[in-house]
Scaffold this active site. Structure first.
Site, short mmCIF file in Angstrom:
data_model
loop_
_atom_site.label_atom_id
_atom_site.label_comp_id
_atom_site.label_asym_id
_atom_site.label_seq_id
_atom_site.Cartn_x
_atom_site.Cartn_y
_atom_site.Cartn_z
N CYS A 162 8.05 6.39 11.38
CA CYS A 162 8.59 5.01 11.41
C CYS A 162 7.80 4.06 12.29
O CYS A 162 7.77 2.85 12.04
CB CYS A 162 10.04 5.02 11.91
SG CYS A 162 11.03 6.41 11.33
N CYS A 165 5.27 1.13 11.13
CA CYS A 165 5.74 -0.14 10.58
C CYS A 165 6.66 -0.88 11.54
O CYS A 165 6.67 -2.10 11.57
CB CYS A 165 6.49 0.08 9.27
SG CYS A 165 5.39 0.58 7.94
N HIS A 166 7.48 -0.13 12.30
CA HIS A 166 8.50 -0.80 13.11
C HIS A 166 8.12 -0.92 14.59
O HIS A 166 8.82 -1.60 15.33
CB HIS A 166 9.84 -0.05 12.99
CG HIS A 166 10.37 -0.02 11.59
ND1 HIS A 166 11.06 -1.08 11.04
CD2 HIS A 166 10.30 0.92 10.61
CE1 HIS A 166 11.40 -0.79 9.78
NE2 HIS A 166 10.95 0.43 9.51
N MET A 203 10.23 -0.34 2.17
CA MET A 203 10.65 0.80 3.01
C MET A 203 10.66 2.06 2.13
O MET A 203 11.27 2.06 1.05
CB MET A 203 12.06 0.50 3.54
CG MET A 203 12.81 1.69 4.09
SD MET A 203 12.39 2.08 5.79
CE MET A 203 13.35 3.58 5.99
N HIS A 441 -2.43 -7.94 10.39
CA HIS A 441 -2.43 -6.55 9.93
C HIS A 441 -3.79 -6.16 9.36
O HIS A 441 -4.70 -5.86 10.10
CB HIS A 441 -1.29 -6.35 8.92
CG HIS A 441 -1.07 -4.94 8.53
ND1 HIS A 441 -0.56 -4.01 9.40
CD2 HIS A 441 -1.29 -4.28 7.37
CE1 HIS A 441 -0.49 -2.82 8.80
NE2 HIS A 441 -0.94 -2.97 7.56
N HIS A 483 -0.50 -7.88 1.69
CA HIS A 483 -1.11 -6.61 2.12
C HIS A 483 -2.37 -6.39 1.28
O HIS A 483 -2.35 -5.71 0.27
CB HIS A 483 -0.10 -5.46 1.93
CG HIS A 483 -0.51 -4.20 2.66
ND1 HIS A 483 -1.49 -3.37 2.21
CD2 HIS A 483 -0.07 -3.66 3.82
CE1 HIS A 483 -1.63 -2.36 3.06
NE2 HIS A 483 -0.77 -2.51 4.05
FE1 DHE Z 1 -2.75 1.85 6.54
C1 DHE Z 1 -5.83 0.30 6.38
C2 DHE Z 1 -2.04 0.15 9.35
C3 DHE Z 1 0.48 2.96 6.36
C4 DHE Z 1 -3.59 3.88 3.97
N1 DHE Z 1 -3.72 0.42 7.60
C5 DHE Z 1 -4.99 -0.07 7.38
C6 DHE Z 1 -5.33 -1.00 8.43
C7 DHE Z 1 -4.26 -1.03 9.27
C8 DHE Z 1 -3.25 -0.13 8.76
C9 DHE Z 1 -4.12 -1.85 10.53
C10 DHE Z 1 -6.62 -1.76 8.55
C11 DHE Z 1 -7.61 -0.96 9.35
C12 DHE Z 1 -8.95 -1.67 9.47
O1 DHE Z 1 -9.41 -2.24 8.48
O2 DHE Z 1 -9.55 -1.63 10.56
N2 DHE Z 1 -1.06 1.59 7.63
C13 DHE Z 1 -1.01 0.85 8.76
C14 DHE Z 1 0.33 0.89 9.30
O3 DHE Z 1 0.71 0.41 10.39
C15 DHE Z 1 1.20 1.47 8.27
C16 DHE Z 1 1.88 0.31 7.56
C17 DHE Z 1 2.32 2.37 8.74
C18 DHE Z 1 1.92 3.65 9.42
O4 DHE Z 1 2.81 4.35 9.88
O5 DHE Z 1 0.75 3.96 9.54
C19 DHE Z 1 0.15 2.09 7.35
N3 DHE Z 1 -1.74 3.21 5.38
C20 DHE Z 1 -0.44 3.50 5.47
C21 DHE Z 1 -0.04 4.47 4.50
O6 DHE Z 1 1.11 4.98 4.38
C22 DHE Z 1 -1.22 4.75 3.66
C23 DHE Z 1 -0.97 4.24 2.24
C24 DHE Z 1 -1.55 6.21 3.57
C25 DHE Z 1 -1.70 6.88 4.91
O7 DHE Z 1 -2.78 7.21 5.27
O8 DHE Z 1 -0.74 7.04 5.59
C26 DHE Z 1 -2.28 3.91 4.37
N4 DHE Z 1 -4.41 2.05 5.37
C27 DHE Z 1 -4.56 2.98 4.40
C28 DHE Z 1 -5.89 2.87 3.86
C29 DHE Z 1 -6.53 1.83 4.52
C30 DHE Z 1 -5.58 1.34 5.49
C31 DHE Z 1 -6.44 3.72 2.73
C32 DHE Z 1 -7.98 1.35 4.34
C33 DHE Z 1 -8.13 0.48 3.14
C34 DHE Z 1 -9.58 0.21 2.82
O9 DHE Z 1 -9.88 0.09 1.62
O10 DHE Z 1 -10.41 0.09 3.74
#
Ligand code: DHE
Length: 642
Positions: A162, A165-166, A203, A441, A483
């Site tokens: 959690c 996101c939160h 969510m 973000h 997003h």
């Molecule tokens: Fe991500 C990028 C944060 C959940 C897969 N994600 C990012 C970035 C951030 C972020 C800040 C940009 C980084 C950068 O460019 O420097 N992500 C978060 C969270 O805070 C969030 C919402 C909740 C969490 O608990 O982490 C979250 N993210 C996820 C997922 O659930 C995803 C789908 C699968 C996983 O890995 O958990 C996921 N996030 C990704 C991916 C990118 C990403 C694949 C990079 C995208 C790209 O094309 O560069």
């Protein structure tokens, strides 16, 4: 006592029949306020206790009874026609476009999910509503008691599932505030229902997807109604102690030790296995499968492309050398308890020299030697927001390495600042902050590589930072929780260079002008809006050689298996089609030449689906992957092609 459905369905007595007739009359026999043709109400004996249990379990995530509106209306104030309510619950989508149904859609912004309840269950719910009308507001169930062990389990589950996101102190960011006060207002049943079923706004359905069991949900619902515990610090001494240099620089090859085209390698995140698999992009052969940090989030490529930098949610950074005969982890270090991003130095003369890790917790960033990961500096983040408030939690979201200045730009989520860190100055300080919007973000560069385009998802806005002038260029509204991932750049036949964001909270895609020099008339203005079949989109991607811009709908409860292809030439969504078989379709990455595009089928026994980048036909499926999520092609990631 809850009776079996068949046993309960027996004829009503005369009083019941006249009551039903009155309901029908109130509904005008057509459902109250317009809508699909409906039949008379079924003749049943309903069970209000069973209805109450159903309400607590399924409905209370969005509705209260007598405590006010939440994500949906307070149901003590509802359509007076029980028949209308009955038919609406049975098939919510069919009421869109009709009087009362459309008004609900307009007021709340989405269609209520269809829980597939039987006619008898719906009757039970109606019976509960009518009984509760006479009793007043429904009190939430008491939270379960948490002893020290259960509290610790709940704390860990919260951290794993959690906090991203939160927020660790629960004040909200991508997800809403779920601190003690608001959680207590939502109540035990509401919190549990939200965790069980998720919401159409993004969510996840942790309960029905099997990610969390009922006892974990009950523990979390109790945990959320208590104050958050103080999270621990991570001092430099602990960071230094975590540093492992497995292959010193002198022991590494000076040229690639294999004949493969390593610039076309793909790193595939296997999230729940905490592994990264590296594939040869041409042959699709597995080259290496490596242990990295917990619930690994993303990979970045060093400026030269030689190293993949993996970041685990536990803050463990792993440096992977692609020149080794078998690519492997050559160094690792943990600078945060919780992290999402990492980035190398990119300016000419500084390539691969330094690396920065931005933390979700503690509020700090850590700079390392780019070749060895030796910790060089730990810097506290400023806790003031762009509005002047002092915040309990400020997290580093996306990080960008500039190519023409010795800077990293760190998007500070809660505070809304873009912080510029100079890696040529002693101590790697923040040398400037540019005010954006809360909460910053994810995002990427425009086509010219001059503007950073970052989603401020809680503000419904995209923010453009001019990195040449080092100032805010624009902030403009797009929709509910933009997003974009890295976004996508292409030349629109009508509007010149554009970029795009889909949204988590609504099925909207916003394409906006992104060339203030060539097309100042449309720069930072939404020029096209498209509608996807569902909300819940996480990523968009294109490649200069591709005619398509691709969108997923990963967090949708109805279309998570599908992706949609927008045709650059026609300015229209050309098709949406199923890609995932086992789980949810998520994230795209093209190969170096843009001939193929890889999409994840995100499931515990998942796959990467390889599509022909022109025909969009499936050409291969790489199976046996544990929860594949992000995929990173070396060339496209190092050169930031998207
Ligand atoms: Fe991500 C990028 C944060 C959940 C897969 N994600 C990012 C970035 C951030 C972020 C800040 C940009 C980084 C950068 O460019 O420097 N992500 C978060 C969270 O805070 C969030 C919402 C909740 C969490 O608990 O982490 C979250 N993210 C996820 C997922 O659930 C995803 C789908 C699968 C996983 O890995 O958990 C996921 N996030 C990704 C991916 C990118 C990403 C694949 C990079 C995208 C790209 O094309 O560069």
């Amino acid at each position: 006592m809850r009776l079996g459905v068949d046993a309960r369905r027996r004829p009503l007595a005369w009083a019941g029949i006249t009551a039903a007739a009155a309901l029908l009359a109130a509904a005008g026999c057509g459902g109250g306020s317009g809508g699909p043709a409906v039949g008379p109400p079924p003749v049943t004996v309903a069970d209000a206790d069973a209805g109450e249990a159903l309400f607590r379990r399924n409905c209370s995530g969005c509705h209260t009874f007598g405590h006010g509106d939440h994500l949906g209306p307070d149901l003590s104030v509802r359509n007076p026609s029980a028949n209308w309510v009955r038919n609406f619950i049975a098939d919510p989508a069919s009421w869109i476009g009709t009087g009362y149904g459309q008004r609900l859609r307009d007021a709340w912004g989405y269609t209520m999910p269809d829980y597939g309840l039987s006619a008898a269950e719906i009757d039970d719910l109606i019976a509960f509503f009518e009984r509760q009308d006479g009793r007043g507001p429904l009190a939430p169930s008491a939270p379960v008691a948490l002893d020290a062990g259960a509290f610790e389990q709940a704390r860990q589950t919260y951290f794993d599932r959690c906090a991203g996101c939160h927020g660790l102190v629960r004040s909200g960011a991508t997800g809403p505030d779920i601190g003690q006060v608001r959680s207590t207002w939502i109540g035990t049943d509401g919190l549990a229902a939200l965790m069980r079923h998720g919401t159409p706004r993004g969510m996840p359905n942790f309960g029905t997807s099997g990610t969390l069991g009922e006892s974990q949900i009950a523990q979390l619902a109790a945990y959320l109604q208590q104050p958050p515990p103080e999270p621990p610090a991570l001092p430099m001494s602990a960071i230094q102690a975590s540093w492992r240099l497995t292959v010193p620089v002198g022991a590494r090859p000076t040229a690639p030790q294999h004949a493969r085209d390593w610039r076309n390698f793909f790193g595939v995140v296997e999230r729940d296995a905490s592994k990264v698999s590296i594939f040869d992009g041409a042959s699709r052969e597995l080259v290496a499968r490596l242990d990295v940090g917990f619930a690994v989030h993303i990979l970045r490529s060093s400026a030269s492309g030689r190293y993949f930098q993996a970041i685990g949610r536990d803050g463990l950074v792993s440096l992977i050398d692609l020149w080794a005969a078998v690519p492997g982890v050559v160094a690792s270090v943990k600078g945060c308890h919780d992290a999402r991003s990492v980035e190398g130095s990119r300016m000419a003369g500084h390539e691969d020299r330094f690396l920065v890790e931005g933390c979700y917790w503690p509020p700090q960033y850590v700079v390392y030697d780019g070749q060895t990961l030796e910790p060089l500096a730990r810097v506290d983040l400023p806790l003031d927001s762009i509005d002047g408030a002092t915040l309990p939690e400020v997290r580093v979201a996306s990080i960008f390495g500039l190519r023409d200045q010795p800077l990293w730009a760190l998007a500070l989520k809660e505070s809304g600042w873009l912080a510029l860190v100079d890696y040529t100055q002693p101590g790697f300080p923040i040398v400037q902050r540019i005010a954006g919007e809360r909460f910053l973000h994810d995002g990427g560069w425009d086509a010219a590589g001059r503007h950073l385009l970052i989603a401020a998802n809680a503000s419904r806005r995209m923010v453009a930072f001019d990195m040449q002038r080092r100032e805010l260029a624009a902030s403009f509204e797009t929709g509910d929780t933009p997003h974009p991932g890295r976004g996508a750049n292409w030349l629109d036949p009508q509007y010149g260079w554009v970029n795009v964001t889909p949204h988590l909270g609504e099925p909207k895609v916003s394409i906006y002008g992104a060339d203030p020099v060539g097309r100042p008339d449309v720069a930072w203005k939404v020029v096209r809006e498209l509608t996807l079949p569902a909300a819940g989109s996480l990523f968009v991607k294109t490649h200069p050689n591709s005619p398509w811009v691709l969108f997923d709908m990963t967090m949708s409860t109805t279309h998570a298996r599908q992706v949609c292809a927008y045709a650059k030439a026609s300015g229209k969504i050309d098709r949406c089609f199923d890609v995932a078989r086992a789980g949810k379709a998520v994230h795209f990455e093209f190969d170096r030449d843009g001939k193929q595009v890889w999409v994840s089928d995100w499931a515990s026994d998942g796959a990467v689906v390889v599509l022909d980048a022109v025909t969009l036909q499936e050409v291969a499926r790489i199976g046996g992957l544990v929860s594949p999520t992000g995929k990173f092609n070396v060339h496209n990631t190092a050169e930031e092609v998207y």
